[in-house]
Design an enzyme around this catalytic site. Structure first.
Site, PDB file in Angstrom:
ATOM      1  N   ASP A  11       0.870  -1.175   0.000  1.00  0.00           N
ATOM      2  CA  ASP A  11       0.000   0.000   0.000  1.00  0.00           C
ATOM      3  C   ASP A  11       0.904   1.220   0.000  1.00  0.00           C
ATOM      4  OD1 ASP A  11      -2.457  -1.411   0.156  1.00  0.00           O
ATOM      5  OD2 ASP A  11      -2.176  -1.684   2.302  1.00  0.00           O
ATOM      6  N   ASP A 130     -13.351  -3.304  -1.634  1.00  0.00           N
ATOM      7  CA  ASP A 130     -13.258  -3.045  -0.202  1.00  0.00           C
ATOM      8  C   ASP A 130     -14.672  -3.050   0.351  1.00  0.00           C
ATOM      9  OD1 ASP A 130     -10.517  -2.577  -0.582  1.00  0.00           O
ATOM     10  OD2 ASP A 130     -10.850  -0.427  -0.907  1.00  0.00           O
TER      11      ASP A 130
END
Length: 250
Positions: A11, A130
Site C-alpha cells: 500500500d 473493499d
C-alpha cells in the site's frame, strides 16, 4: 489442483509503503522498490501495489514507481489506484505490470470492466473490492474506504465477473490490519458464487490464518503487515502450508 498463491501487498502513499488498521492510522513500512525486490527473491508468487490515495486525491497512478518496482521483480505484478480508462491501463501495462486492479472507477462506471477486458483480456483485469459488514450486509466502499456505495459485495462481484473481471481481490475493511484472521464466511460464499480466482485480503496474522483461508476455496492470500515487519517469512509460510497439505509453489 492449482497451487495456492502467496501475495505481499504494497500500500503506497507519497512514494512510501504504509500500513494501518481498518484503513486508518497508517505507519511507514519501507521503500516499495526494495520491498518488491525482496519479496520476489524470497519466493512470493505475485506482488500487488495499491496507490491508496490516487483516487481520493484525483491523481494519476504512480507510473514511474511502477516501472521501478517492475524492474526489480521476476513475478507477476498488479497495480491499482486511479486507473479509470483503457489508456490509463495501457500505460500501466507498458510500465511493466501484468494486471491492473480497479475499484472506485469500476463502481462509478461498470462499463470500464467490459472495456478493459475487451482491450487487454480478462486475465489482465482484477476487480478490487473493499467492503464492510453491517446490518447483515456487506457494503462496498470506494475512495480508499472513505465512501459507502449502494453496492452489495456478492452481487457486485458477480456483475464484475460477467463484465470481464478475471479475478476478484476482496479486502474486508473490518479485518484489515487486525491480524485476527480473514473474513472466512464471506470468502467461502464468494468461492461458491464465482468462477474466477479469488484473492483474500485483510486479517492475516498467523500461518494458520493462511491455511484456514485456503481451506474455504480462495486461490490466493494477500498480506502486508506480517511480511513488512518480519513476523512471517514467505519461505517459512510455504513450508508449513505444504506440511499441512496445501499445494504451494516452491
Amino acid at each position: 489442483m492449482l497451487a495456492k498463491r502467496i501475495i505481499p501487498c504494497l500500500d503506497v502513499k507519497d512514494g512510501r509503503t504504509v500500513k494501518g488498521v481498518n484503513f486508518v492510522d497508517l505507519r511507514d513500512a519501507g521503500d516499495p522498490v526494495a520491498l518488491g525486490a525482496q519479496y520476489s527473491e524470497q519466493g512470493a508468487d505475485e506482488l500487488v501495489l495499491l496507490d491508496i490515495t490516487a483516487t481520493h486525491e484525483r491523481r494519476s497512478t504512480v507510473i514511474d514507481l511502477a516501472k521501478a518496482v517492475a524492474r526489480g521483480v521476476s513475478i507477476p505484478f498488479t497495480l491499482g489506484g486511479g486507473i479509470d480508462s483503457v489508456s490509463a491501463a495501457g500505460a500501466v501495462l507498458y510500465a511493466g505490470c501484468d494486471k491492473v486492479a480497479v475499484n472506485s472507477a469500476a463502481v462509478r462506471r461498470p462499463e470500464l470492466l467490459d472495456e478493459l477486458a475487451g482491450a487487454f483480456g480478462n486475465q489482465f483485469v482484477v476487480l478490487a473490492v473493499d467492503a464492510r459488514f453491517a446490518e447483515e450486509r456487506w457494503t462496498v466502499y470506494t475512495g480508499g474506504g472513505r465512501h459507502a456505495t449502494e453496492h452489495e459485495l456478492f452481487s457486485w462481484c458477480q456483475e464484475a465477473q460477467e463484465r470481464g473481471a478475471g479475478e476478484v481481490l476482496f479486502t474486508s475493511m473490518d479485518h484489515d490490519g487486525t491480524k485476527a484472521g480473514f473474513a472466512l464466511d464471506a470468502l467461502s460464499q464468494l468461492s461458491q458464487k464465482l468462477t474466477v480466482p479469488i484473492i483474500a485480503s485483510g486479517g492475516a496474522g498467523t500461518i494458520q490464518d493462511f491455511a484456514d483461508v485456503f481451506a474455504v476455496g480462495v486461490d490466493g492470500a494477500l498480506a502486508a503487515s506480517v511480511f513488512h515487519f518480519g513476523e512471517i517469512g514467505i519461505g517459512e509460510l510455504k513450508g508449513e502450508l505444504e506440511r499441512q497439505g496445501v499445494v504451494v509453489r516452491n
